[in-house]
Design a protein around this motif. Structure first.
Motif, PDB file in Angstrom:
ATOM      1  N   ARG A  63     -49.702 -92.784-102.987  1.00  0.00           N
ATOM      2  CA  ARG A  63     -50.557 -93.090-101.838  1.00  0.00           C
ATOM      3  C   ARG A  63     -51.728 -92.125-101.921  1.00  0.00           C
ATOM      4  O   ARG A  63     -51.790 -91.290-102.815  1.00  0.00           O
ATOM      5  CB  ARG A  63     -49.797 -92.808-100.533  1.00  0.00           C
ATOM      6  CG  ARG A  63     -48.555 -93.612-100.314  1.00  0.00           C
ATOM      7  CD  ARG A  63     -48.082 -93.406 -98.891  1.00  0.00           C
ATOM      8  NE  ARG A  63     -47.820 -92.001 -98.617  1.00  0.00           N
ATOM      9  CZ  ARG A  63     -46.673 -91.530 -98.153  1.00  0.00           C
ATOM     10  NH1 ARG A  63     -45.683 -92.353 -97.949  1.00  0.00           N
ATOM     11  NH2 ARG A  63     -46.526 -90.255 -97.900  1.00  0.00           N
ATOM     12  N   ALA A  64     -52.615 -92.252-100.928  1.00  0.00           N
ATOM     13  CA  ALA A  64     -53.806 -91.380-100.946  1.00  0.00           C
ATOM     14  C   ALA A  64     -53.415 -89.908-100.980  1.00  0.00           C
ATOM     15  O   ALA A  64     -54.106 -89.084-101.553  1.00  0.00           O
ATOM     16  CB  ALA A  64     -54.671 -91.669 -99.740  1.00  0.00           C
ATOM     17  N   ASP A  65     -52.289 -89.568-100.342  1.00  0.00           N
ATOM     18  CA  ASP A  65     -51.957 -88.150-100.302  1.00  0.00           C
ATOM     19  C   ASP A  65     -50.795 -87.800-101.240  1.00  0.00           C
ATOM     20  O   ASP A  65     -50.080 -86.844-101.023  1.00  0.00           O
ATOM     21  CB  ASP A  65     -51.675 -87.695 -98.864  1.00  0.00           C
ATOM     22  CG  ASP A  65     -50.467 -88.388 -98.274  1.00  0.00           C
ATOM     23  OD1 ASP A  65     -49.978 -89.365 -98.884  1.00  0.00           O
ATOM     24  OD2 ASP A  65     -50.009 -87.951 -97.207  1.00  0.00           O
ATOM     25  N   ARG A  66     -50.598 -88.624-102.263  1.00  0.00           N
ATOM     26  CA  ARG A  66     -49.555 -88.315-103.255  1.00  0.00           C
ATOM     27  C   ARG A  66     -50.076 -88.511-104.663  1.00  0.00           C
ATOM     28  O   ARG A  66     -50.801 -89.456-104.932  1.00  0.00           O
ATOM     29  CB  ARG A  66     -48.382 -89.284-103.078  1.00  0.00           C
ATOM     30  CG  ARG A  66     -47.401 -88.812-102.074  1.00  0.00           C
ATOM     31  CD  ARG A  66     -46.075 -89.473-102.358  1.00  0.00           C
ATOM     32  NE  ARG A  66     -45.204 -89.325-101.220  1.00  0.00           N
ATOM     33  CZ  ARG A  66     -44.291 -90.217-100.868  1.00  0.00           C
ATOM     34  NH1 ARG A  66     -44.151 -91.324-101.560  1.00  0.00           N
ATOM     35  NH2 ARG A  66     -43.526 -90.009 -99.836  1.00  0.00           N
ATOM     36  N   GLN A  67     -49.695 -87.626-105.546  1.00  0.00           N
ATOM     37  CA  GLN A  67     -50.018 -87.735-106.965  1.00  0.00           C
ATOM     38  C   GLN A  67     -48.734 -87.430-107.737  1.00  0.00           C
ATOM     39  O   GLN A  67     -47.900 -86.655-107.267  1.00  0.00           O
ATOM     40  CB  GLN A  67     -51.084 -86.692-107.338  1.00  0.00           C
ATOM     41  CG  GLN A  67     -52.497 -87.060-106.932  1.00  0.00           C
ATOM     42  CD  GLN A  67     -53.171 -87.952-107.964  1.00  0.00           C
ATOM     43  OE1 GLN A  67     -53.309 -87.622-109.116  1.00  0.00           O
ATOM     44  NE2 GLN A  67     -53.586 -89.119-107.517  1.00  0.00           N
ATOM     45  N   PRO A  68     -48.559 -88.013-108.926  1.00  0.00           N
ATOM     46  CA  PRO A  68     -47.331 -87.735-109.684  1.00  0.00           C
ATOM     47  C   PRO A  68     -47.215 -86.262-110.069  1.00  0.00           C
ATOM     48  O   PRO A  68     -46.128 -85.732-110.178  1.00  0.00           O
ATOM     49  CB  PRO A  68     -47.458 -88.608-110.927  1.00  0.00           C
ATOM     50  CG  PRO A  68     -48.857 -89.098-110.961  1.00  0.00           C
ATOM     51  CD  PRO A  68     -49.426 -88.985-109.591  1.00  0.00           C
ATOM     52  N   GLU A  69     -48.348 -85.608-110.313  1.00  0.00           N
ATOM     53  CA  GLU A  69     -48.299 -84.151-110.466  1.00  0.00           C
ATOM     54  C   GLU A  69     -49.200 -83.561-109.404  1.00  0.00           C
ATOM     55  O   GLU A  69     -50.319 -84.024-109.185  1.00  0.00           O
ATOM     56  CB  GLU A  69     -48.698 -83.694-111.866  1.00  0.00           C
ATOM     57  CG  GLU A  69     -49.929 -84.297-112.457  1.00  0.00           C
ATOM     58  CD  GLU A  69     -50.222 -83.715-113.834  1.00  0.00           C
ATOM     59  OE1 GLU A  69     -50.155 -82.494-113.998  1.00  0.00           O
ATOM     60  OE2 GLU A  69     -50.520 -84.504-114.745  1.00  0.00           O
ATOM     61  N   PHE A  70     -48.666 -82.576-108.709  1.00  0.00           N
ATOM     62  CA  PHE A  70     -49.413 -81.974-107.609  1.00  0.00           C
ATOM     63  C   PHE A  70     -49.083 -80.488-107.610  1.00  0.00           C
ATOM     64  O   PHE A  70     -48.219 -80.035-108.364  1.00  0.00           O
ATOM     65  CB  PHE A  70     -49.043 -82.637-106.274  1.00  0.00           C
ATOM     66  CG  PHE A  70     -47.589 -82.493-105.918  1.00  0.00           C
ATOM     67  CD1 PHE A  70     -46.648 -83.341-106.471  1.00  0.00           C
ATOM     68  CD2 PHE A  70     -47.153 -81.479-105.066  1.00  0.00           C
ATOM     69  CE1 PHE A  70     -45.297 -83.188-106.170  1.00  0.00           C
ATOM     70  CE2 PHE A  70     -45.807 -81.326-104.765  1.00  0.00           C
ATOM     71  CZ  PHE A  70     -44.879 -82.191-105.321  1.00  0.00           C
ATOM     72  N   THR A  71     -49.789 -79.737-106.757  1.00  0.00           N
ATOM     73  CA  THR A  71     -49.634 -78.281-106.812  1.00  0.00           C
ATOM     74  C   THR A  71     -49.060 -77.752-105.507  1.00  0.00           C
ATOM     75  O   THR A  71     -49.439 -78.215-104.436  1.00  0.00           O
ATOM     76  CB  THR A  71     -51.004 -77.636-107.117  1.00  0.00           C
ATOM     77  OG1 THR A  71     -51.500 -78.219-108.307  1.00  0.00           O
ATOM     78  CG2 THR A  71     -50.895 -76.142-107.294  1.00  0.00           C
ATOM     79  N   GLN A  72     -48.148 -76.814-105.632  1.00  0.00           N
ATOM     80  CA  GLN A  72     -47.597 -76.151-104.450  1.00  0.00           C
ATOM     81  C   GLN A  72     -47.919 -74.665-104.468  1.00  0.00           C
ATOM     82  O   GLN A  72     -48.021 -74.068-105.556  1.00  0.00           O
ATOM     83  CB  GLN A  72     -46.069 -76.269-104.437  1.00  0.00           C
ATOM     84  CG  GLN A  72     -45.527 -77.617-104.054  1.00  0.00           C
ATOM     85  CD  GLN A  72     -44.009 -77.605-103.878  1.00  0.00           C
ATOM     86  OE1 GLN A  72     -43.324 -76.665-104.313  1.00  0.00           O
ATOM     87  NE2 GLN A  72     -43.484 -78.630-103.247  1.00  0.00           N
ATOM     88  N   ILE A  73     -48.089 -74.087-103.270  1.00  0.00           N
ATOM     89  CA  ILE A  73     -47.987 -72.631-103.153  1.00  0.00           C
ATOM     90  C   ILE A  73     -46.518 -72.425-102.833  1.00  0.00           C
ATOM     91  O   ILE A  73     -46.061 -72.732-101.727  1.00  0.00           O
ATOM     92  CB  ILE A  73     -48.841 -72.061-102.000  1.00  0.00           C
ATOM     93  CG1 ILE A  73     -50.288 -72.544-102.073  1.00  0.00           C
ATOM     94  CG2 ILE A  73     -48.767 -70.536-101.981  1.00  0.00           C
ATOM     95  CD1 ILE A  73     -51.123 -72.171-100.847  1.00  0.00           C
ATOM     96  N   ASP A  74     -45.759 -71.973-103.794  1.00  0.00           N
ATOM     97  CA  ASP A  74     -44.309 -71.924-103.659  1.00  0.00           C
ATOM     98  C   ASP A  74     -43.893 -70.478-103.396  1.00  0.00           C
ATOM     99  O   ASP A  74     -44.319 -69.572-104.122  1.00  0.00           O
ATOM    100  CB  ASP A  74     -43.683 -72.437-104.967  1.00  0.00           C
ATOM    101  CG  ASP A  74     -42.201 -72.642-104.817  1.00  0.00           C
ATOM    102  OD1 ASP A  74     -41.796 -73.292-103.832  1.00  0.00           O
ATOM    103  OD2 ASP A  74     -41.438 -72.165-105.683  1.00  0.00           O
ATOM    104  N   CYS A  75     -43.089 -70.249-102.367  1.00  0.00           N
ATOM    105  CA  CYS A  75     -42.779 -68.865-101.966  1.00  0.00           C
ATOM    106  C   CYS A  75     -41.299 -68.723-101.633  1.00  0.00           C
ATOM    107  O   CYS A  75     -40.659 -69.677-101.195  1.00  0.00           O
ATOM    108  CB  CYS A  75     -43.558 -68.493-100.707  1.00  0.00           C
ATOM    109  SG  CYS A  75     -45.309 -68.862-100.799  1.00  0.00           S
ATOM    110  N   GLU A  76     -40.780 -67.517-101.810  1.00  0.00           N
ATOM    111  CA  GLU A  76     -39.387 -67.244-101.434  1.00  0.00           C
ATOM    112  C   GLU A  76     -39.278 -65.763-101.076  1.00  0.00           C
ATOM    113  O   GLU A  76     -39.972 -64.916-101.668  1.00  0.00           O
ATOM    114  CB  GLU A  76     -38.449 -67.605-102.595  1.00  0.00           C
ATOM    115  CG  GLU A  76     -36.987 -67.748-102.231  1.00  0.00           C
ATOM    116  CD  GLU A  76     -36.634 -69.040-101.488  1.00  0.00           C
ATOM    117  OE1 GLU A  76     -37.495 -69.932-101.361  1.00  0.00           O
ATOM    118  OE2 GLU A  76     -35.483 -69.139-101.012  1.00  0.00           O
TER     119      GLU A  76
END
Ligand code: ASP
Length: 580
Positions: A224-237
């Motif tokens: 959809r407009a706000d989805r891509q098969p590869e996308f980027t996260q700011i991933d934190c733990e």
């Protein structure tokens, strides 16, 4: 450098300087004895002038330059007689003495202007030309600033950026995996990470108590407009934290980004329970830039002979301020809106609260003014307001009214792009029951911890168990989500069994994590932000594609490099793969 200055740099104070600029020919204009060329680079546009009287051969040569030719020009900075206050270099122009063509260009397939004549597919095919347009450049600059500021903030909070592998095995986010065949281990496949979830938890076991990564994730989902098969996260733990520590830390990140990127001070981020979000807005990502909260009307509308209400599981409404004068046509439009298949309501009931304290309604055959007065009272409706009511199956009409509320917010101009209202939504259900497969799914992922007080319910009524999970929502868009994790092996085992994993399956898929939990796993939790979406929200756009340099189209294709593509028989043989 082949240049002394950029095309965005020269100002009135640089008058009479001899300069050399390099860039692309944006456009040229011949006006009698003069030729003007706009020279563009990443930094801006500078006007070049060639004069037929003073240098005829050079001017004639300049008239041969086509759009997007790359040239280097030498000349003097002069004050413009016709200044352009909209351009950073609008006070000056370059009187050119000489220029060199560094490269010619075919005529581009669309104009390199903000209002381009190129359609989506064409611009995707020539994305490197599309990226020359200022709109795209501004978006990529915004993305760059966001990543720099994210790193500055997290670094200052003692977070350490650690890369995790891309060639892994199935991750737990619930989408389809992209798989990569292994040549060295024939018949076996890697999966690309849907997120670094398991690795960041292992990093907590390893003692890196504040981790982050700006990282690519891969999910094979419909787009959809706000989805891509590869996308980027700011991933934190983080380790040794409670939920509130995480909310405070990442409220800090959100505030920092708002301040540094948008110049906006955010006071604090309110917290709303999932139950309230659903009850008052019919959505787990409410847009709280405006009110119009839902009011349940069951006790006030039933038993008056109006079948639609009497037979409905739920009757709910919203009060739309100042729309009591809506015309027949406007009300019909709203009815058509709620009846659209994607909204799914079967009809719309309205009550107009007239200025003279009377009421006009589509159900006045069944209800008297006294009834409407009561409804208006419980809904806080005033003269000139419009009450809109839906009736039907609870889940369906909450969703439909949520959409209608957003539509009314749009109509009334209450969803302003530059008005930012972030919100934490907390205490999601831990599990979702799926009627089709007759089993529970983790609403977030299987490592999400239940709220401690709900743990006993796992045995008695799992549907009621709340998760220690949270989402960050900005203006109705889910920007991030995370949870406190299970760090106890027994509880994790129980969770897998509720999710229908056999011990063997759980061990096969996630044994490495459960084993790690036997070596002193600290209490931990984390969050991941959809970086592309965060950029889109800051850039005032619905489409994350605008903020990705080389995005894929709706069929997951990169039409520029023409991928995905078939591979050679030789490659298949090497991988020991036969196509059906
Ligand atoms: N891995 C999760 C996700 O991608 C985020 C998290 O729980 O930290 O949604």
């Amino acid at each position: 450098m082949l240049r002394t200055h950029t095309c965005g740099e020269l100002k009135i104070g640089d008058q009479n300087k001899e300069v050399t600029l390099c860039g692309w020919v944006q456009r040229s204009r011949d006006l009698g004895g003069l030729t003007f060329i706009d020279l563009r680079d990443r930094y801006g546009i500078t006007q070049l002038v060639f004069n037929m009287d003073s240098n005829k051969p050079l001017c004639e040569k300049a008239r041969q330059l086509g759009r997007e030719y790359v040239i280097s020009v030498k000349g003097f900075v002069a004050e413009r007689s016709n200044k352009n206050p909209k351009m950073s270099t609008g006070d000056i122009e370059i009187i050119v003495n000489d220029f060199t063509i560094l490269n010619d260009s075919k005529t581009p397939p669309f104009t390199i202007e903000d209002n381009t004549d190129g359609g989506d597919e064409l611009r995707m095919k020539y994305r490197y030309l599309d990226l020359r347009r200022t709109v795209n450049k501004t978006n990529l600059e915004l993305r760059h600033k966001m990543s720099v500021e994210t790193r500055i903030f997290l670094n200052n909070q003692n977070f350490i950026e650690i890369e995790t592998p891309y060639l892994i095995k199935s991750t737990p986010e619930g989408a389809r995996d992209f798989v990569v065949p292994s040549r060295m281990n024939q018949g076996e496949f890697y999966a690309l990470p849907q997120s670094p979830q398991t690795f960041k938890q292992l990093l907590m076991v390893a003692g890196y108590d504040r981790y982050f990564q700006i990282v690519r994730c891969f999910r094979d989902e419909d787009l959809r407009a706000d989805r891509q098969p590869e996308f980027t996260q700011i991933d934190c733990e983080m380790s040794f934290v409670t939920r509130d520590d995480i909310l405070t830390t990442f409220e800090g990140l959100a505030k920092h980004l708002f301040k540094q990127i948008k110049g906006i001070d955010i006071d604090g981020i309110p917290v709303m329970s999932y139950d309230d979000a659903m009850k008052f807005y019919g959505s787990d990502k409410p847009d709280i830039r405006f009110g119009m909260k839902f009011v349940e009307l069951n006790p006030f509308v039933k038993g008056k002979g109006f079948k639609v209400f009497d037979e409905a599981e739920t009757v709910i409404g919203i009060c739309v301020p100042g729309c009591g004068d809506y015309s027949r046509k406007q009300l019909d439009e709203l009815t058509d809106f709620v009846k659209k298949p994607q909204i799914g309501a079967s009809g719309l009931v309205y009550v107009k609260c007239n200025a003279d304290h009377t009421y006009s309604s589509s159900v006045s055959k069944f209800f008297a003014d006294d009834d409407f007065k009561k409804w208006a009272e419980v809904m806080n409706a005033r003269p000139n307001d419009l009450i809109l009511i839906l009736a039907g199956r609870t889940e369906k009409i909450y969703k439909a009214l949520g959409e209608l509320r957003l539509e009314m917010g749009n109509r009334l101009g209450l969803r302003k792009a530059d008005d930012y209202k972030p919100l934490w939504v907390v205490d999601f259900p831990l599990l979702e029951w799926d009627e089709e497969t007759n089993r529970f799914y983790a609403m977030h992922h299987p490592f999400t911890s239940p709220k401690p007080e709900d743990i006993p319910l796992l045995d008695t009524n799992p549907k009621l168990v709340k998760a220690n999970a949270y989402d960050l929502v900005i203006n109705g868009v889910e920007i991030g989500g995370g949870s406190i994790r299970i760090h106890n092996k027994e509880l994790q085992k129980k969770m897998f069994s509720i999710l229908g994993f056999t011990d063997e399956d759980a061990q096969k898929q996630f044994g490495f994590l459960m084993n790690a939990f036997e070596y002193g796993a600290p209490p931990h939790g984390g969050i991941a932000f959809g970086f592309d979406r965060f950029c889109a929200v800051f850039g005032g756009s619905d489409s994350i594609r605008d903020f990705i340099a080389f995005p894929k189209n709706n069929s997951g294709r990169d039409v520029m490099i023409d991928s995905p593509a078939t591979i050679s028989a030789e490659q298949l043989k090497e991988l020991n793969i036969k196509l059906l």
